[in-house]
Scaffold this active site. Structure first.
Site: not given
Ligand code: CAA
Length: 257
Positions: A108, A111
């Protein structure tokens, strides 16, 4: 506003929206998107605003929709919540929106940047549609806007593998306008915004509408739409002022009328 900060006069005629959910990497919760929607509605109606900048700050733009909010939802929950309806306001905003992206712009987040009109990226920016890795797919326009921006084979690779691309790769694909060092991202974004804010606000809105219409129409329909908007600029005082200033060799003073 709990999850964003809004400054309607960050610079002359330029408003700034900053996402402010740092612990969750600016994950786009429903409330955060409602706040963006409401802020954009207000700024679009504010005569002192001509250009809007949207940023996540230096560390991260946005790591996507809030996965924790969606994790246990059923399809009908998602349908009823209809979280993407708040996104429609971004598309409806008549004034130009520039995304200033540093760090992750994922799912997102990518996006959201693509729904803006231009994207300025810092060297640390990383773009991707990683939804496939969590068993779903883009739902806020990723398959459509990314494909239009970078072409089918690249969009397909990004959407099907979930891999991230660097700011320079994004530049090569035509996804972003410029890549600049992180320390000067906001300065360069404000410079771009100032260039636009100097122009006629009426012509800016009509031109933005016409460029966006290129994605929704055939060439012939788009040309007719463009021509009508071009003619409409001649109903504005700004067009008279702009052309008079050219003839009189002076700087025009646009009023948005
Ligand atoms: N939603 C909710 N929480 C999220 C998040 C998300 N998309 N991305 C990160 N966070 C949170 C983590 O859960 C973590 O929280 P806690 O400290 O409570 O555990 C905090 O943010 C820090 O994140 P990380 O510890 O994972 O940080 P990192 O530096 O190790 O990794 C990252 C960073 C690669 C961005 C990893 O967080 C990640 O892969 N995030 C998800 C990315 C993703 O899949 N995005 C797509 C979401 S679905 C979507 O967007 C659908 C759509 O089309 C609208």
């Amino acid at each position: 506003m709990e999850f964003i900060k809004v400054n309607p006069q960050a610079d002359k005629f330029i408003a700034l929206i900053e996402l402010n959910r740092p612990k969750e990497l600016n994950a786009l919760s429903r409330q955060l998107m409602i706040e963006i929607r409401d802020a954009l509605r207000e700024l679009d109606e504010d005569d002192n605003v001509r250009v809007i900048i949207l940023t996540g700050g230096e560390k991260v733009f946005a790591a996507g929709a809030d996965i924790k909010q969606m994790a246990t939802a059923t399809a009908i929950d998602m349908f009823n919540i209809d979280q993407f309806s708040t996104w429609d306001q971004i598309k409806k905003t008549k004034k130009p929106i520039i995304a200033a992206v540093s760090g992750f712009a994922l799912g997102g987040g990518c996006e959201l940047a693509m729904t803006c009109d231009m994207i300025m990226a810092s060297e640390t920016a990383k773009f991707g549609q990683p939804e496939i890795k969590i068993g779903t797919m883009p739902g806020a326009g990723g398959t459509q806007r990314l494909t239009r921006a970078v072409g089918k084979v690249t969009a397909m690779e990004l959407v099907l593998t979930g891999k991230f691309i660097s700011a320079n790769e994004a530049l090569g694909y035509g996804l972003v306008n410029r890549v600049v060092p992180v320390e000067v991202l906001m300065q360069e974004t404000f410079n771009l915004a100032r260039e636009i804010a100097k122009q006629s606000p009426v012509a800016i809105k009509l031109a933005k509408e016409s460029v966006n219409n290129a994605f929704n129409s055939t060439l012939d329909e788009g040309l007719i739409f463009e021509r009508k908007n071009f003619y409409l600029t001649f109903a504005s005082e700004d067009q008279k002022e702009g052309m008079a200033a050219f003839v009189e060799k002076r700087v025009p003073e646009f009023k948005g009328k």
